[in-house]
Design a protein around this motif. Structure first.
Motif, PDB file in Angstrom:
ATOM      1  N   ILE A 165      14.129  17.536  47.339  1.00 22.77           N
ATOM      2  CA  ILE A 165      13.204  18.677  47.331  1.00 22.77           C
ATOM      3  C   ILE A 165      13.867  19.950  47.855  1.00 22.77           C
ATOM      4  O   ILE A 165      13.749  21.019  47.249  1.00 22.77           O
ATOM      5  N   PHE A 166      14.578  19.850  48.984  1.00 28.43           N
ATOM      6  CA  PHE A 166      15.092  21.046  49.647  1.00 28.43           C
ATOM      7  C   PHE A 166      16.581  21.296  49.440  1.00 28.43           C
ATOM      8  O   PHE A 166      17.089  22.346  49.838  1.00 28.43           O
ATOM      9  N   GLY A 167      17.314  20.372  48.871  1.00 25.41           N
ATOM     10  CA  GLY A 167      18.710  20.569  48.507  1.00 25.41           C
ATOM     11  C   GLY A 167      19.632  20.867  49.667  1.00 25.41           C
ATOM     12  O   GLY A 167      19.755  20.088  50.615  1.00 25.41           O
ATOM     13  N   LEU A 168      20.292  22.010  49.594  1.00 24.12           N
ATOM     14  CA  LEU A 168      21.325  22.356  50.573  1.00 24.12           C
ATOM     15  C   LEU A 168      20.784  22.548  51.985  1.00 24.12           C
ATOM     16  O   LEU A 168      21.481  22.274  52.954  1.00 24.12           O
ATOM     17  N   ILE A 169      19.549  23.006  52.115  1.00 28.57           N
ATOM     18  CA  ILE A 169      18.978  23.157  53.458  1.00 28.57           C
ATOM     19  C   ILE A 169      18.852  21.789  54.119  1.00 28.57           C
ATOM     20  O   ILE A 169      19.180  21.629  55.297  1.00 28.57           O
ATOM     21  N   ALA A 170      18.391  20.794  53.365  1.00 26.22           N
ATOM     22  CA  ALA A 170      18.280  19.441  53.917  1.00 26.22           C
ATOM     23  C   ALA A 170      19.652  18.881  54.269  1.00 26.22           C
ATOM     24  O   ALA A 170      19.807  18.209  55.296  1.00 26.22           O
ATOM     25  N   LEU A 171      20.648  19.154  53.428  1.00 27.91           N
ATOM     26  CA  LEU A 171      22.003  18.694  53.735  1.00 27.91           C
ATOM     27  C   LEU A 171      22.505  19.313  55.033  1.00 27.91           C
ATOM     28  O   LEU A 171      23.077  18.632  55.883  1.00 27.91           O
ATOM     29  N   GLY A 172      22.299  20.607  55.213  1.00 27.00           N
ATOM     30  CA  GLY A 172      22.726  21.277  56.438  1.00 27.00           C
ATOM     31  C   GLY A 172      22.047  20.711  57.665  1.00 27.00           C
ATOM     32  O   GLY A 172      22.687  20.442  58.688  1.00 27.00           O
ATOM     33  N   ILE A 173      20.742  20.485  57.584  1.00 24.94           N
ATOM     34  CA  ILE A 173      20.011  19.920  58.715  1.00 24.94           C
ATOM     35  C   ILE A 173      20.476  18.493  58.991  1.00 24.94           C
ATOM     36  O   ILE A 173      20.631  18.091  60.152  1.00 24.94           O
ATOM     37  N   TYR A 174      20.722  17.723  57.939  1.00 23.82           N
ATOM     38  CA  TYR A 174      21.217  16.352  58.120  1.00 23.82           C
ATOM     39  C   TYR A 174      22.569  16.354  58.833  1.00 23.82           C
ATOM     40  O   TYR A 174      22.796  15.553  59.732  1.00 23.82           O
ATOM     41  N   LEU A 175      23.451  17.262  58.427  1.00 24.33           N
ATOM     42  CA  LEU A 175      24.765  17.327  59.072  1.00 24.33           C
ATOM     43  C   LEU A 175      24.642  17.723  60.540  1.00 24.33           C
ATOM     44  O   LEU A 175      25.375  17.212  61.392  1.00 24.33           O
ATOM     45  N   ILE A 176      23.705  18.605  60.849  1.00 22.97           N
ATOM     46  CA  ILE A 176      23.471  18.980  62.244  1.00 22.97           C
ATOM     47  C   ILE A 176      22.964  17.771  63.025  1.00 22.97           C
ATOM     48  O   ILE A 176      23.422  17.502  64.136  1.00 22.97           O
ATOM     49  N   LYS A 177      22.037  17.017  62.444  1.00 21.10           N
ATOM     50  CA  LYS A 177      21.464  15.849  63.126  1.00 21.10           C
ATOM     51  C   LYS A 177      22.480  14.725  63.321  1.00 21.10           C
ATOM     52  O   LYS A 177      22.315  13.899  64.204  1.00 21.10           O
ATOM     53  N   THR A 178      23.527  14.683  62.485  1.00 15.88           N
ATOM     54  CA  THR A 178      24.530  13.621  62.595  1.00 15.88           C
ATOM     55  C   THR A 178      25.811  14.124  63.274  1.00 15.88           C
ATOM     56  O   THR A 178      26.890  13.590  63.036  1.00 15.88           O
TER      57      THR A 178
END
Length: 87
Positions: free
Chosen positions: A37-50
């Motif tokens: 749904i959110f694409g690159l924003i979700a990827l960025g947040i996922y990388l921050i969380k990991t």
């Protein structure tokens, strides 16, 4: 053509997030849905969380700036069409 590129990009991001989230003990279903749904924003947040914070923040900030620029272009185009152009 541009819509197809965006769809393919979101599918690739979804596959990456589903596979990588299992390695980090995160919910693959949640991150798959968010990635689609959110694409690159979700990827960025996922990388921050990991704990890949630098690249995560860079991707998040650049994608938000990109979406804001796109929104501004759409609003300016609508204003020109509805306002009759420059008078």
């Amino acid at each position: 053509m541009e819509g197809l590129f965006g769809l393919v990009l979101n599918i690739i991001l979804t596959i990456y997030l589903v596979i990588d989230s299992r390695k980090h003990g995160k919910s693959p279903v949640l991150w798959g849905i968010l990635g689609f749904i959110f694409g690159l924003i979700a990827l960025g947040i996922y990388l921050i969380k990991t704990n890949r914070k630098v690249i995560g923040w860079i991707i998040t900030i650049l994608s938000i700036i990109g979406y804001l620029v796109l929104l501004l272009i759409i609003l300016l185009g609508a204003a020109l069409i509805l306002g009759g152009g420059f008078s």
